[in-house]
Scaffold this motif. Structure first.
Motif, PDB file in Angstrom:
ATOM      1  N   MET A   1      -4.026 -69.549  37.127  1.00  0.00           N
ATOM      2  CA  MET A   1      -4.925 -70.386  37.937  1.00  0.00           C
ATOM      3  C   MET A   1      -4.102 -71.300  38.826  1.00  0.00           C
ATOM      4  O   MET A   1      -3.094 -71.845  38.409  1.00  0.00           O
ATOM      5  N   ALA A   2      -4.533 -71.437  40.106  1.00  0.00           N
ATOM      6  CA  ALA A   2      -3.836 -72.303  41.042  1.00  0.00           C
ATOM      7  C   ALA A   2      -4.865 -73.076  41.853  1.00  0.00           C
ATOM      8  O   ALA A   2      -6.058 -72.798  41.804  1.00  0.00           O
ATOM      9  N   TYR A   3      -4.365 -74.068  42.590  1.00  0.00           N
ATOM     10  CA  TYR A   3      -5.248 -74.903  43.387  1.00  0.00           C
ATOM     11  C   TYR A   3      -4.981 -74.684  44.870  1.00  0.00           C
ATOM     12  O   TYR A   3      -3.833 -74.473  45.285  1.00  0.00           O
ATOM     13  N   VAL A   4      -6.037 -74.752  45.669  1.00  0.00           N
ATOM     14  CA  VAL A   4      -5.931 -74.642  47.116  1.00  0.00           C
ATOM     15  C   VAL A   4      -6.725 -75.781  47.738  1.00  0.00           C
ATOM     16  O   VAL A   4      -7.572 -76.404  47.087  1.00  0.00           O
ATOM     17  N   ARG A   5      -6.453 -76.076  49.004  1.00  0.00           N
ATOM     18  CA  ARG A   5      -7.226 -77.087  49.712  1.00  0.00           C
ATOM     19  C   ARG A   5      -8.651 -76.580  49.910  1.00  0.00           C
ATOM     20  O   ARG A   5      -8.879 -75.396  50.167  1.00  0.00           O
ATOM     21  N   GLN A  45      -9.836 -75.063  42.455  1.00  0.00           N
ATOM     22  CA  GLN A  45      -9.260 -73.915  41.755  1.00  0.00           C
ATOM     23  C   GLN A  45      -9.560 -72.641  42.538  1.00  0.00           C
ATOM     24  O   GLN A  45     -10.697 -72.406  42.951  1.00  0.00           O
ATOM     25  N   ASP A  46      -8.524 -71.814  42.744  1.00  0.00           N
ATOM     26  CA  ASP A  46      -8.746 -70.571  43.476  1.00  0.00           C
ATOM     27  C   ASP A  46      -9.759 -69.671  42.773  1.00  0.00           C
ATOM     28  O   ASP A  46     -10.546 -68.969  43.411  1.00  0.00           O
ATOM     29  N   VAL A  47      -9.768 -69.734  41.441  1.00  0.00           N
ATOM     30  CA  VAL A  47     -10.732 -68.934  40.680  1.00  0.00           C
ATOM     31  C   VAL A  47     -12.162 -69.357  41.023  1.00  0.00           C
ATOM     32  O   VAL A  47     -13.061 -68.519  41.177  1.00  0.00           O
ATOM     33  N   SER A 108      -0.385 -70.617  45.726  1.00  0.00           N
ATOM     34  CA  SER A 108      -0.370 -69.335  45.039  1.00  0.00           C
ATOM     35  C   SER A 108      -0.488 -68.155  45.990  1.00  0.00           C
ATOM     36  O   SER A 108      -0.305 -67.004  45.589  1.00  0.00           O
ATOM     37  N   LEU A 109      -0.804 -68.426  47.275  1.00  0.00           N
ATOM     38  CA  LEU A 109      -1.043 -67.361  48.240  1.00  0.00           C
ATOM     39  C   LEU A 109       0.085 -67.282  49.261  1.00  0.00           C
ATOM     40  O   LEU A 109       0.812 -68.247  49.479  1.00  0.00           O
ATOM     41  N   GLU A 110       0.202 -66.139  49.898  1.00  0.00           N
ATOM     42  CA  GLU A 110       1.229 -65.980  50.922  1.00  0.00           C
ATOM     43  C   GLU A 110       0.802 -64.948  51.952  1.00  0.00           C
ATOM     44  O   GLU A 110      -0.018 -64.063  51.683  1.00  0.00           O
ATOM     45  N   ILE A 111       1.345 -65.091  53.136  1.00  0.00           N
ATOM     46  CA  ILE A 111       1.249 -64.070  54.181  1.00  0.00           C
ATOM     47  C   ILE A 111       2.651 -63.546  54.392  1.00  0.00           C
ATOM     48  O   ILE A 111       3.583 -64.330  54.596  1.00  0.00           O
ATOM     49  N   SER A 112       2.828 -62.260  54.334  1.00  0.00           N
ATOM     50  CA  SER A 112       4.168 -61.693  54.456  1.00  0.00           C
ATOM     51  C   SER A 112       4.134 -60.431  55.307  1.00  0.00           C
ATOM     52  O   SER A 112       3.118 -59.742  55.387  1.00  0.00           O
TER      53      SER A 112
END
Length: 335
Positions: A1-5, A45-47, A108-112
């Motif tokens: 679990m992670a947090y996002v704005r 929470q991203d969830v 927890s997220l990325e663009i690659s």
């Protein structure tokens, strides 16, 4: 679990309400904190976001729910990162900055950038997803994210930038016609990742709107935020004004833009912290003026300019209010 704005759920309320649903009830049931649908700066929470999107899509019988939300979003939801991206010189720089600083929006997220999953020469993939490859985005969240990225690239490089296809890590929830309408390219299901396939030559394309000063301010601000967690909006505003004041950016509209929030959001958040933009601006001007008057030999007209004040007469009025004497008298006393 992670947090996002909570900026990540921008547009959710309007889409739910347009479908006749109760956004607050759905948000509460999904575990979002109060106010998250209306404030960009709450940690969520991203969830909970995934649950909200999937629940809304199911209960409102809207298979393209995530796509509809993406149509309500724009680059500004990325905060100061959006300012840096919009002022990049090339597509390569924009993607590199996004990859490097995406944590500012969601750790927890990325663009690659990846090799083309289909192996086609001259094509690359832009992957959006979790840093942990074993974690999958829920379908509605993936739809929302991919369309947001596609629309952002279209804004930077032009609507017909050459998207080849969209790879989805699941069977499409909306109709193929709907995806084709929004992406302008075919959708291929059951991929390992959520990916936009596009010409590799795009990376060297210049971005005409690039502005070096605005980009540097945004990146400096993000870098400083890396070193400090839990900053209040008043601290962020003060920090941004310290960096931008001598460039002439001293209005609430200009500062809100650099912070990538609306002026109204900035005013409302500062009020909750028992202060105001004008009070912070005055404090920062006094702080900078005190330093420049007492430690440098800069002419007063130059100091007035550094404070984003129109002329020396205006600076003198501020000086009498701050120190009870003129700026010249204050300088003489300090010496």
């Amino acid at each position: 679990m992670a947090y996002v704005r909570s900026a990540g759920v921008r547009g959710v309320r309007s889409v739910i309400e347009s479908l006749g649903g109760n956004a607050d009830v759905l948000a509460r049931r999904s575990g979002l904190p109060e106010g998250a649908l209306d404030d960009d700066e709450i940690l969520v929470q991203d969830v909970a976001i995934g649950v909200l999107l999937e629940t809304a899509a199911a209960e409102l019988h809207c298979p393209d729910f995530g796509l509809r939300v993406a149509l309500e979003q724009d680059l500004s939801m990325l905060g100061p990162l959006a300012v840096a991206i919009q002022n990049a010189r090339t597509a390569t720089q924009a993607l590199e900055m996004t990859s490097k600083y995406m944590f500012f929006h969601a750790r927890s997220l990325e663009i690659s950038i990846i090799d083309d999953p289909t192996g086609e020469p001259g094509v690359l993939g832009v992957r959006y997803g979790y840093r942990d490859n074993d974690v999958r985005m829920p379908p509605q969240a993936a739809d929302m994210a991919l369309l947001f990225v596609h629309r952002s690239i279209s804004r930077l490089l032009g609507a017909n930038y050459g998207l080849r296809s969209v790879l989805l890590p699941f069977q499409p929830k909306a109709s193929p016609t709907r995806y084709r309408e929004l992406f302008g390219a075919p959708v291929e299901p059951d991929s390992d990742d959520a990916v936009l396939r596009m010409p590799a030559a795009l990376l060297d394309r210049p971005i005409e709107s690039g502005g070096h000063t605005a980009q540097e301010l945004a990146l400096r601000y993000i870098e400083r935020r890396v070193m400090s967690t839990g900053e209040s909006m008043s601290e962020r505003t003060r920090d941004m004004l310290r960096q931008s004041l001598d460039t002439g950016a001293s209005t609430i509209a200009e500062t809100a833009k650099l912070l990538a929030v609306s002026p109204r959001t900035l005013q409302r958040t500062l009020a909750r912290e028992h202060t105001s933009f004008s009070a912070i601006l005055d404090d920062v001007r006094r702080e900078v003026a005190t330093r420049l008057v007492t430690t440098t030999d800069l002419p007063l007209y130059q100091i007035a300019s550094a404070l984003a004040l129109s002329d020396v007469t205006t600076f003198s009025q501020y000086a009498r209010r701050w120190w009870g004497v003129t700026a010249r008298e204050f300088r003489a006393t300090a010496r």
